[in-house]
Scaffold this motif. Sequence first.
Motif, short mmCIF file in Angstrom:
data_model
loop_
_atom_site.label_atom_id
_atom_site.label_comp_id
_atom_site.label_asym_id
_atom_site.label_seq_id
_atom_site.Cartn_x
_atom_site.Cartn_y
_atom_site.Cartn_z
N ASP A 1 40.34 48.85 41.06
CA ASP A 1 41.64 49.59 40.83
C ASP A 1 42.80 49.28 41.40
O ASP A 1 42.74 50.13 42.16
CB ASP A 1 40.77 50.93 40.41
CG ASP A 1 42.26 50.73 38.66
OD1 ASP A 1 43.38 50.41 38.95
OD2 ASP A 1 42.24 52.01 37.77
N ARG B 1 45.40 51.96 41.55
CA ARG B 1 45.19 53.96 42.00
C ARG B 1 44.68 53.43 43.09
O ARG B 1 44.18 52.72 43.73
CB ARG B 1 43.06 53.87 41.38
CG ARG B 1 43.26 55.77 41.63
CD ARG B 1 41.62 56.40 40.33
NE ARG B 1 41.78 55.82 39.14
CZ ARG B 1 40.96 55.65 38.80
NH1 ARG B 1 39.91 54.90 38.83
NH2 ARG B 1 40.67 55.11 36.99
N SER C 1 37.61 54.12 34.86
CA SER C 1 38.36 52.74 35.07
C SER C 1 38.81 52.49 34.08
O SER C 1 39.75 52.25 34.07
CB SER C 1 38.26 52.13 36.23
OG SER C 1 37.91 52.94 37.25
#
Length: 144
Positions: free
Chosen positions: A73, A76, A142
């Motif tokens: 991700d 993040r 996620s």
Amino acid sequence: MVSVPRGLLRRLFNREFRPADVAQQVVGGFLLAGPFVVTEEVWVLAGYMNVVQWAVTVAMVFAIGWGALYRADSDRDADDETEVAGIPYRFLTLMLVSFGSVLVLAYSFAAPQAFGADAYQTAKAVSIGAVFAVVGAATADSVF
């Protein structure tokens, strides 16, 4: 009853990481852990694992979790998250959910007793199930 200071809750659950994220991790962890807890093959494999294999399995859970949260991700960043003892709180909850969901299911279904496992074999079986639980927990966190 233990009282938790509001400031602590605000720091742990900021706008980037909310209690709903933990709930998503729990759902994902339980969803993928379930089938592995009641499968005899997992308990047989756990019986044959040595300490090194067990340590590698646990390390895999941590690596998969870290990779899914902070490498897969790109939005993040672990450095931007609330930390507890230098470890991102989101990652701590992910590990707790990954191992905890398997442990809760194992004892809820009496799997250690059903498969004749002692505490050591149960810990190894939990680590095998956690490999799959971490995938479900991190994915749910996620995606949703």
